[in-house]
Design an enzyme around this catalytic site. Structure first.
Site, mmCIF file in Angstrom:
data_model
loop_
_atom_site.group_PDB
_atom_site.id
_atom_site.type_symbol
_atom_site.label_atom_id
_atom_site.label_comp_id
_atom_site.label_asym_id
_atom_site.label_seq_id
_atom_site.Cartn_x
_atom_site.Cartn_y
_atom_site.Cartn_z
ATOM 1 N N GLU A 813 0.835 -1.195 0.000
ATOM 2 C CA GLU A 813 0.000 0.000 0.000
ATOM 3 C C GLU A 813 0.876 1.252 0.000
ATOM 4 O O GLU A 813 0.898 2.041 0.948
ATOM 5 C CB GLU A 813 -0.953 -0.044 1.202
ATOM 6 C CG GLU A 813 -1.925 -1.206 1.074
ATOM 7 C CD GLU A 813 -2.700 -1.522 2.346
ATOM 8 O OE1 GLU A 813 -3.473 -2.485 2.319
ATOM 9 O OE2 GLU A 813 -2.527 -0.815 3.351
ATOM 10 N N GLU A 992 -8.224 4.783 4.652
ATOM 11 C CA GLU A 992 -8.044 4.008 3.428
ATOM 12 C C GLU A 992 -8.003 4.949 2.236
ATOM 13 O O GLU A 992 -8.930 5.722 2.022
ATOM 14 C CB GLU A 992 -9.220 3.038 3.240
ATOM 15 C CG GLU A 992 -9.389 2.019 4.362
ATOM 16 C CD GLU A 992 -8.471 0.803 4.193
ATOM 17 O OE1 GLU A 992 -7.650 0.793 3.244
ATOM 18 O OE2 GLU A 992 -8.584 -0.120 5.019
#
Ligand SMILES: [Zn+2]
Length: 1148
Positions: A813, A992
């Site tokens: 990520e 997120e």
């Protein structure tokens, strides 16, 4: 008109009257709608009377007539409304009554077909909606009765057809299908399917559909395969396809494909199809279909999916599924494969699912079950996981609380204090702190760095380059501008080799570096200290040279229709013409020999042996097409998703197709406009050093590969994209997302420290702990220095609330790191809001919780092969040190009464768009789970919503409606939940950020660039100001800035709450056109009705259309008179409820 008192005892009359009235008055839709809610109105009394009458034996002629009338009324009722009516009838025992009526009629000799046929037809319609019809039929012992009825009536097409419909619906239950199969139903039904004909088409179709239904049972599938039905079905399909030149019976061909689809759910069926030449046949017919288009178009998708399914599984050509990287774990026997392999993602089983609907229910149930509903575990603070005495070690991580700020008086330089801190705290890994604190000017600094650190030279084994002639100066090279990108593709880092002049210096001098907060020399120096499993010695150019963020204007990629079909067909060609496939290994991490081969003229060159790199193997399959295999996370055999590799040796303006063939997730944002990123060295040297979204023809779909050892019955997915390079012989890098390395972080932190004024900004970098591989995990403290050493000022500083930010626990990520970069830079900036934030809070930032994972190019895990964000409940100090110590540090803050005001862990999200927060709320969790706990009496501080609300106003990429605050059991060991529950932080979040882009707000339709990600990081910090506002006064200087927090909300056209923008399973997108699965109910209805009202055996579909209504038959049931009416309405899909004829009601 028909609400006569005679019918008064049936309450649905009112409903029918309403329908009649509204329809009669011109069919006002609104009026119809108004009455629809009362649809369930047929009161139990009325319906039950009808149904029980139906069950009675009827021997008298009068009985038969009244039964016919009841059937008639029921049929009217059911076809008048939505499925709700049928389901209501089913709930009242409608199926059982019809089965009873069926048995009564059959057992009464001689069989009265005038009565039996309507019963069969109604049973087919009702049974089709009754999921338990098979079970009910078995219980009533009606199954074999139906089969023998079929046998007795094989000569009569209309009766045959009716029997086949009922058999088809009985097969809703797999056990019923098996029972029928054991009693030779397969043979009987299969023999009813003829080669191409124009007669009895409805019977043919019913037989094929019944066969498909029988094949719901795996037992029947096996029987069908052993009887050679696959070959038979293929021949039938070919025959109909070739002889149906008028394209009149395409639906027969499609039904045959459906049968094949069912039969090939078992592997025996798939191999039989391949062995019988099914793939060749289907490929050819598909070509015809695509060529002729028109009505044949509907055959393409089912045929393509059938081929795809039967394509023989091919193991990846790897020595082992396990990662190339293994890492011996502390305190464990050297058996690194003893790691649990289930990490959340489940693999799809190849075998058949007998009942998809039930599985869906189960999934929903799982989700509901996942919510924590135990009030105690939601509210109670568990005991700390370690004794209080152990927390003393974290004193050193609060240097701001113990620092005496003497330099404020003496105005001395900051490096003394930082050295002091290091000594005081006993940091063992402050090599950076020391080397960077030299203030002897840039000249000396650079020389120091290059002494202890690397040189860049041409790498052995790669093409020689002007750069490897280390002694030539730029001036001597003559034509400076001719420097080719390929000369740069080897960036060897030989830390201990002397004798070459520093290529870094030459490059930087020659081309300049203009990227804020980035210095190539510093990067190279940082990289020299980074420890990787493979011992990387080469830097990837983009990390070294830097990426210049620009405000992105990159729209999401537009996807061509039928792209997946095209890709699958190209894959199938590999099977059909294996001789066309090159299959040349051009890169293999484990076997470097192909890389040094000189025959690279016709192939691209690949390379990934650098920090964050991930590419295990590259195989050239066609001239301009490559299969790429990713490396699993270290010490595991899974989590292939992140990729980052170098590619060179390309020709300009040629489309190259890349297929990453061992992806695991069932779906990807690559199917929704996301593109991978590309960095061109040539472009960088021409002044455009940046990652750009690139690639066309992007598609993500399930492929025919499987793990090499086949240990798991799993399958892989292909991410395919096509890149057309701009320059010949360029060196380019391709990645899943904008890379951000550990060395990059180290260099960045140093740049930041240098950028701040140490008299104003307290910036301290320390090591939280070392990782398993021995890399320090940085912890940063940022706050404002006190204005003086007066007690009042020091007191204010020491009473500032803490804000703890973490990121990159999941190495793949990288977006989280860019967001964190934005946060760090903002907090160090001279922006008045930043100044105000520093004065209000002490920021404790751990920007990379999983350095080892990041360095070694893993996607999800740490070197233990575990997801670190599932270790928070009980982190192991030896195996998950960064989590153990982060949690320990939070406990420490807690123990000294400094529980953080906010905790936020930055993540990336691969399945959703926008940026959003997950928080924790007891009330919302209980509401959502439908818990019986009375939430009204619960007290909960709603403060957890302040930050998301503010972000929705000030951050363009943020979507408030995508946030949720549910506490799931499966997330019980994540940072967010543990910090909330165990440390007691009310505002504990996971943030997120999408890998893709936004579907709302001003960035709608755009992909995220690093600029937008960094902006998000800065906005997150700005949103904290709202917390400060309520806590204390703030100076007027800042008010003008903060006004944006209140007055100018951004336009967020947000989408529906909690709805993922993609279906749960990729199959629902394109893999199966809906028509290939079970035909929807109305199709069967239409067919049943057509058979019911047909006059006799010779009706062809089109004849019927012409003649409908004309040939009312005297001896058939009264239904026949309304043939035209009913079938018209069937065709119009019940736009209006059909009218019930008054006569039929009056008979009641
Ligand atoms: Zn994550």
């Amino acid at each position: 008109m028909f609400s006569s008192s005679r019918c008064g005892n049936f309450t649905w009359n009112g409903t029918l009257k309403g329908l009649k009235t509204s329809y009669g008055c011109g069919g006002s839709g609104a009026a119809v709608e108004r009455y629809r809610p009362s649809m369930a109105a047929p009161s139990s009394s009325g319906l039950e009377v009808l149904l029980s009458t139906l069950q009675q034996r009827h021997q008298e002629a009068g009985d038969i007539e009244s039964t016919l009338n009841i059937l008639n009324v029921l049929d009217e009722l059911l076809s008048a409304g939505t499925d709700r009516r049928i389901h209501y009838m089913i709930s009242k025992g409608g199926s059982e009554s019809l089965l009873m009526a069926l048995l009564n009629t059959v057992h009464t000799l001689p069989t009265n077909y005038t009565l039996l046929l309507p019963i069969l037809h109604l049973l087919a319609k009702v049974g089709h909606r009754d999921r338990r019809i098979g079970v009910k039929a078995e219980k009533a012992e009606a199954v074999l009765v139906m089969l023998s009825l079929l046998r007795q009536n094989l000569k009569d097409p209309r009766r045959t057809t009716a029997c086949l419909y009922v058999i088809q619906v009985f097969c809703a239950s797999v056990s019923t299908a098996t029972l029928l199969g054991k009693n030779r139903a397969l043979d009987i039904v299969f023999r009813l399917i003829p080669t191409h004909t124009t007669k009895h088409i409805r019977t043919v179709k019913a037989a094929i559909d019944a066969l498909a239904a029988l094949l719901r049972s795996k037992v029947n599938c096996r029987a069908a395969v052993s009887k050679g039905y696959i070959s038979g079905l293929l021949k039938l399909f070919a025959d109909w396809h070739n002889n149906d030149t008028e394209r009149e019976y395409v639906h027969i061909q499609r039904a045959l494909l459906h049968c094949l689809d069912r039969a090939t759910r078992i592997s025996l069926g798939r191999s039989a199809l391949v062995a019988d030449g099914g793939i060749e046949l289907l490929y050819q017919t598909t070509q015809t279909c695509m060529f002729t288009r028109g009505s044949l178009e509907c055959l393409v998708e089912p045929a393509v999916q059938l081929m795809r399914k039967c394509y023989p599984k091919c193991p990846l050509s790897l020595s082992s599924d396990q990662s190339v990287y293994t890492f011996p774990l502390p305190g464990e026997p050297p058996n690194p494969w003893d790691v649990p392999t289930s990490q959340g993602d489940t693999f799809e089983d190849d075998s058949d699912d007998d009942n998809d609907d039930e599985n869906e229910d189960a999934d929903n149930k799982d989700y509901e079950d996942d919510l924590e509903t135990d009030l105690e575990s939601l509210r109670q603070r568990p005991q700390p996981d370690r004794p209080l005495e152990q927390l003393g070690q974290y004193v050193r991580l609060c240097p701001e609380l113990h620092h005496d700020f003497q330099e404020l008086d003496s105005c001395s330089e900051s490096e003394e204090s930082s050295d002091e801190d290091s000594l005081l705290n006993g940091d063992s890994d402050d090599r950076w702190t020391r080397s960077r604190t030299s203030k002897s000017g840039s000249r000396r600094r650079s020389s120091r760095i290059s002494r202890g650190s690397p040189h860049f030279t041409g790498c052995k084994g790669h093409t020689s380059s002007s750069l490897s002639n280390g002694h030539s100066t730029p001036e001597e090279d003559g034509e400076q501008q001719d420097m080719k990108a390929k000369d740069l593709h080897s960036h060897c880092l030989r830390s201990h080799e002397e004798g070459h002049s520093s290529m870094v210096d030459r490059l930087v001098e020659r081309f300049g570096a203009c990227i804020p907060h980035h210095d190539p020399r510093l990067y190279a120096a940082a990289a020299a200290h980074t420890r990787s499993i493979a011992g990387y010695s080469i830097l990837a150019f983009p990390d070294f040279w830097g990426h210049l963020p620009v405000k992105s204007t990159e729209r999401m990629a537009i996807r061509r229709p039928n792209l997946q079909r095209k890709m699958v067909l190209e894959d199938i060609q590999r099977f059909l013409c294996p001789e066309d496939i090159i299959n040349k290994v051009v890169f293999d991490m484990e076997d470097p020999s192909p890389q040094s081969a000189s025959d690279h003229k016709d192939s691209l060159r690949f390379f990934s042996n650098f920090e964050c790199g991930n590419l295990r193997k590259a195989v050239q399959v066609r001239r301009f097409e490559y299969d790429l295999i990713l490396n699993a996370d270290a010490n595991t055999s899974m989590h292939h998703q992140w990729f980052y590799f170098e590619v060179s040796g390309m020709m300009a303006n040629v489309p190259y197709r890349f297929n990453i063939i061992n992806c695991e997730k069932t779906n990807s944002q690559f199917n929704y406009g996301m593109q991978p990123v590309l960095y061109s060295v040539r472009e960088a040297l021409e002044g455009r050093p940046r990652w750009l979204r690139s690639g066309s023809e992007i598609c993500y779909y399930r492929n025919h590969f499987q793990p090499g050892r086949g240990e798991r019955s799993s399958c892989f997915y292909t991410l395919t994209f096509t890149v057309t390079f701009k320059h010949d012989e360029d060196v380019c890098y391709l990645a899943y997302h904008y890379p951000y390395t550990y060395s990059g972080l180290q260099a960045h932190l140093q740049m930041l420290q240098r950028s701040v004024d140490p008299r104003k900004v307290f910036f301290r970098q320390q090591s939280l702990c070392n990782t398993l591989a021995g890399n320090p995990c940085p912890l940063i403290t940022i706050t404002a220095c006190p204005t003086s050493r007066k007690w009042k000022n020091l007191h204010q500083l020491r009473n500032r609330p803490c804000v703890v930010l973490t990121a990159r626990v999941h190495p793949g990520e990288s977006n989280a790191s860019w967001v964190m970069k934005g946060s760090l830079e903002f907090l160090c900036s001279s922006d008045p809001v930043a100044q105000s934030l520093r004065e209000a809070f002490i920021f404790k930032i751990i920007p990379m919780l999983n350095p080892d994972g990041v360095i070694n190019g893993t996607h999800r895990c740490s070197l233990t092969g575990e997801d670190l964000n599932r270790q928070w409940k009980k982190p192991d100090p030896a195996l998950s040190p960064t989590i153990y110590h982060t949690k320990g540090f939070l406990y420490y803050l807690n123990s000294i009464g400094r529980t953080p005001l906010v905790f936020c862990d930055y993540h990336g999200h691969s399945r959703k768009k926008n940026v959003f927060l997950y928080g924790c709320s007891v009330k919302e969790t209980l509401w959502q789970s439908g818990s019986s706990v009375d939430t009204a009496t619960l007290k909960e501080d709603p403060g957890y919503r302040t930050i998301p609300k503010t972000l929705d106003r000030i951050a363009p990429a943020f979507s408030f409606n995508s946030c949720n605050y549910l506490v799931e059991k499966s997330r019980a060991s994540t940072a967010r939940v543990v910090v909330w529950r165990e440390i007691g932080v009310l505002r504990a979040y996971t943030m997120e950020s999408t890998y893709n882009g936004c579907d709302q707000g001003i960035y709608q339709g755009m992909q995220m660039g690093t600029w937008e990600l960094e902006e998000m990081g800065s906005k997150f910090c700005q949103s904290l100001l709202t917390l400060r506002k309520s806590a204390m006064l703030y100076d007027s200087k800042v008010i003008s800035h903060t006004s944006l927090l209140d007055d100018s909300p951004l336009d967020h056209k947000s989408h529906t709450c909690f709805v993922d923008d993609e279906p749960p399973c990729v199959e629902e997108i394109e893999y199966h056109s809906p028509k290939t699965s079970d035909p929807p109910g109305h199709d069967l209805d239409a067919e049943v009705s057509a058979n019911m009202y047909s006059t006799d055996d010779e009706d062809k579909d089109k004849d019927k259309e012409k003649d409908k209504g004309k040939d009312g038959d005297k001896q058939q049931s009264p239904h026949c008179r309304r043939t035209s009416h009913s079938s018209d309405l069937q065709k119009s899909h019940h736009h209006f409820p059909p009218l019930c004829r008054p006569e039929s009601l009056e008979t009641l």
